[in-house]
Design a protein around this motif. Structure first.
Motif, short mmCIF file in Angstrom:
data_model
loop_
_atom_site.label_atom_id
_atom_site.label_comp_id
_atom_site.label_asym_id
_atom_site.label_seq_id
_atom_site.Cartn_x
_atom_site.Cartn_y
_atom_site.Cartn_z
N LEU A 116 177.30 -32.40 133.45
CA LEU A 116 177.71 -32.14 132.08
C LEU A 116 178.99 -32.89 131.77
N SER A 117 179.07 -33.41 130.55
CA SER A 117 180.20 -34.24 130.14
C SER A 117 180.63 -33.84 128.73
N LYS A 118 181.70 -34.45 128.28
CA LYS A 118 182.16 -34.24 126.91
C LYS A 118 181.54 -35.29 126.01
N ALA A 119 180.92 -34.86 124.93
CA ALA A 119 180.26 -35.79 124.01
C ALA A 119 181.30 -36.59 123.22
N PRO A 120 180.98 -37.83 122.86
CA PRO A 120 181.90 -38.64 122.05
C PRO A 120 181.81 -38.33 120.55
N TYR A 121 181.13 -37.26 120.21
CA TYR A 121 180.97 -36.82 118.82
C TYR A 121 180.75 -35.32 118.83
N ASN A 122 180.71 -34.72 117.67
CA ASN A 122 180.42 -33.29 117.55
C ASN A 122 178.98 -33.05 117.98
N ASN A 123 178.81 -32.39 119.11
CA ASN A 123 177.47 -32.18 119.68
C ASN A 123 176.97 -30.77 119.43
N SER A 145 176.13 -37.38 130.17
CA SER A 145 176.55 -38.77 129.92
C SER A 145 175.42 -39.75 130.15
N HIS A 146 174.54 -39.44 131.11
CA HIS A 146 173.46 -40.35 131.53
C HIS A 146 174.03 -41.66 132.06
N TYR A 147 175.27 -41.63 132.54
CA TYR A 147 175.87 -42.81 133.17
C TYR A 147 175.32 -42.95 134.60
N ARG A 148 175.11 -44.19 134.99
CA ARG A 148 174.73 -44.44 136.39
C ARG A 148 175.82 -43.91 137.33
N SER A 149 177.06 -44.03 136.90
CA SER A 149 178.17 -43.60 137.74
C SER A 149 178.25 -42.08 137.87
#
Length: 651
Positions: A560-567, A574-578
């Motif tokens: 779980l991550s923080k969204a870059p917008y109002n989610n 994030s769905h980041y590979r990292s």
């Protein structure tokens, strides 16, 4: 002298004439009555025209690219309007006009739209008797345009570079598209048939480019009417939950390749030589061929091109435009459907939450193929008419005084189905957990046939064992395929029987779920990764199970991550590979993810069901592991699995 019978006949005739006269006077007066409310509109402007004329030509961008366009002007007794008008503009990669019959009279589009014999017969008769019968143009495809033309609007549809009869190569970057559409808006405003007031309309890709256009702040763009637009296209349609959406990718590539067969030359290109030249110019780089390389090579949100561009956080996505759109102040009327392929209403709710411009949101019980049409629920054209009259003609019809959100409760009575709100999530939402429990409910012959209960589990070692079945599917004609034809979900029992199910007892009262359900699943497995699919269904008295909504997550994307917008306060990945996390063998992990939003009323006596599967064979690309992984879905006191529902109290 008249006899008695004759006198009676005369009296009856007079009464009939008077009645007919009164009826038509009443109808005429009623037609003049001003009505402006949701789905109804009359009396605020006059239909001074009785037809329309289509003409086509090329315009030229500053870089020299020639773009084909169709212009529709209203006519009266065959004479086109001779004064400047407000203009409705669509910018499309999907052809401004389809040539549906070739010179030999062959139907060219039957395969694209899966036409039945009735539709084929209708088009054939139209071909014989209508001067535009060999074409499917904008007015034929978007029915409400005919009425707006009669009420004094012009309409223009422009084909994007590299599509239809336009020259150049299609560039799907929204930054590039914004620059193109800004030039086109200025060109339209300079024409003698435009009064400087322009609105944009259209669905899908044609909706997304409207948001990019709004970001330019062009002074001639007074309002937009986007239907079914992406907001975060990685997670909405390309890789929902991090899983490749093979159905959409395949359909888009096939359908856009098909469109290359049915473009229409502009009027001056009588021998089709310019069209042939445009098609030759883009050979090898058509929209269909380009799309094959857009999605699969970029499986993570931070995937980058060879030039280092992160397309899902840049040119292939729209949420990075938010600040510019809000600065423009351009009003937005967003429309979508609960079953739309752009994550249902979720994308439009994200737009609504993040926009500060004048805005409205309409959510229908529709999929992508239906959402822009008049259906049983709504006169969609009336809403378009009200919106554009207000912002392009300055007619104070009260539309902006109404609640800003209209949404449809599926399963409610016709009288109660349409609801309003000024916020989302709803103010009266009561978040309620329904926990997975042991069975048997006797409602389905699934692997476990477990209960779905309001009470948390009391046992310390509760779990359901399952071996992944890669044949599970929500069906071929799902929301993800419903573009040119409607969704057609099967009785979900056939899928439920191969999966894990959790079903309530028959409901003692109606239950309304409106909002975003959130799944919390605990599991253990020796597999390093899994795809999880969760379905919400209604089970009727006969045992039939009806699809309502779904959610998806690849386990390795669970961080779980923080969204870059109002989610909207929903779980964000994030769905980041990292950020990938493989499943630790045999150790419990929790997956938290939202289902696509819905508004559904479960009737008394029905059951609510959650089905958990680990593949959707017809729609998503899940890697097959051999032998199939074994899973334990946990439901004990320390690892309670549940779905949190947004329950709306009874009215």
């Amino acid at each position: 002298m008249l006899n008695t019978t004759s006198k009676i006949a005369v009296v009856l005739l007079v009464v009939a004439v008077v009645a007919v006269t009164v009826f038509f006077l009443y109808k005429r007066q009623a037609g003049r009555e001003k009505v402006s409310r949701f789905g109804e509109y009359q009396g605020y402007s006059e239909a001074v025209y009785d037809g329309n004329e289509r003409r086509s030509d090329y315009m030229t961008l500053s870089n020299g690219t020639r773009l084909a366009y169709d212009l529709y002007l209203p006519t009266k007794k065959g004479v086109p309007a001779d004064k400047p008008l407000p203009v409705l503009f669509k910018y499309t990669p999907y052809l401004r006009t389809f040539t549906i019959f070739d010179q030999a009279g062959n139907n060219l589009i039957a395969g694209l739209f899966n036409l039945g014999w009735k539709e084929k017969a209708y088009l054939r008769v139209r071909y014989w008797f209508d001067k535009r019968g060999h074409l499917i143009d904008a007015v034929f495809r978007t029915k409400y345009l005919e009425n707006l033309l009669k009420h004094g609007y012009a309409v223009i549809v422009v084909e994007r570079p590299g599509t239809g009869a336009s020259f150049g190569i299609m560039n799907a970057s929204f930054e590039v598209g914004a620059k193109e559409v800004n030039e086109i808006l200025n060109w339209i405003a300079a024409q003698d048939w435009c009064n400087g007031n322009i609105g944009m309309y259209g669905d899908s890709f044609q909706a997304m480019i409207q948001f990019a256009a709004a970001a330019t702040g062009n002074p001639h763009l007074k309002a937009i009417f986007p239907t079914s637009s992406g907001f975060d296209t990685y997670s909405s349609i390309s890789y929902p939950g991090g899983v490749y959406n093979k159905t959409f990718a395949s359909f888009f590539s096939w359908s856009t390749s098909f469109l290359e067969q049915v473009p229409t030359p502009v009027d001056s290109d009588r021998d089709g030589s310019l069209l042939a030249q445009a098609r030759k110019e883009r050979s090898g780089s058509t929209l269909g061929k380009q799309s094959e390389g857009w999605l699969r090579p970029f499986p993570f949100r931070d995937s980058a091109t060879s030039e280092g561009s992160k397309i899902w956080e840049g040119p292939a996505n729209l949420y990075p435009f938010l600040d510019r759109i809000n600065q423009s102040g351009i009003p937005v009327y967003m429309t979508t459907g609960w079953y739309d392929l752009f994550s249902g209403a979720s994308e439009m709710f994200l737009w609504y939450a993040n926009l500060t411009v004048p805005k409205r949101l309409l959510v229908r019980p529709a999929d992508h193929s239906e959402v822009e049409k008049n259906q049983f629920d709504l006169d969609f054209g009336a809403e378009a008419h009200r919106w554009f009259d207000y912002w392009l003609k300055g007619i104070d019809n009260g539309i902006m005084n109404e609640p800003s959100i209209y949404y449809y409760v599926t399963g409610a009575s016709k009288k109660e189905a349409w609801r309003t709100s000024v916020q989302w999530p709803l103010a009266n939402e009561k978040s309620t957990r329904f926990y997975f429990g042991e069975g048997k409910t006797g409602s389905v012959a699934s692997i476990n046939d477990g209960f779905l209960r309001a009470e948390p589990p009391g046992q310390k070692d509760g779990a359901d064992a399952y071996t992944v079945d890669y044949a599970t599917t929500s069906g071929k004609y799902s929301r993800w395929y419903a573009v040119n034809w409607p969704r057609n979900y099967p009785d979900m029992r056939s899928n439920d029987q191969k999966a894990l199910t959790y079903t309530t007892s028959p409901l003692e009262t109606e239950v309304e779920v409106t909002g975003h359900p959130v799944a919390h699943l605990w599991l253990t497995t020796d597999a390093s990764d899994l795809d999880v699919f969760v379905y919400l269904e209604e089970v009727d008295g006969s045992g039939r199970s009806t699809y309502i909504t779904e959610g998806t997550l690849r386990a390795s994307h669970r961080k779980l991550s923080k969204a870059p917008y109002n989610n909207l306060g929903l779980p964000y990945h994030s769905h980041y590979r990292s950020d990938l996390e493989q499943i630790p063998a045999g150790e419990p992990i929790e997956l938290v993810f939202s289902l696509l939003p819905t508004s559904y009323r479960f009737p008394k006596g029905s059951r609510m069901r959650i089905t958990v599967a680990f593949a959707d064979a017809d729609n998503f690309e899940t890697p097959v592991i051999d032998p199939a992984p074994k899973i334990r879905l946990l439901r004990d006191t320390a690892h309670a699995s549940f779905v949190e529902f947004p329950i709306i109290p009874g009215r």
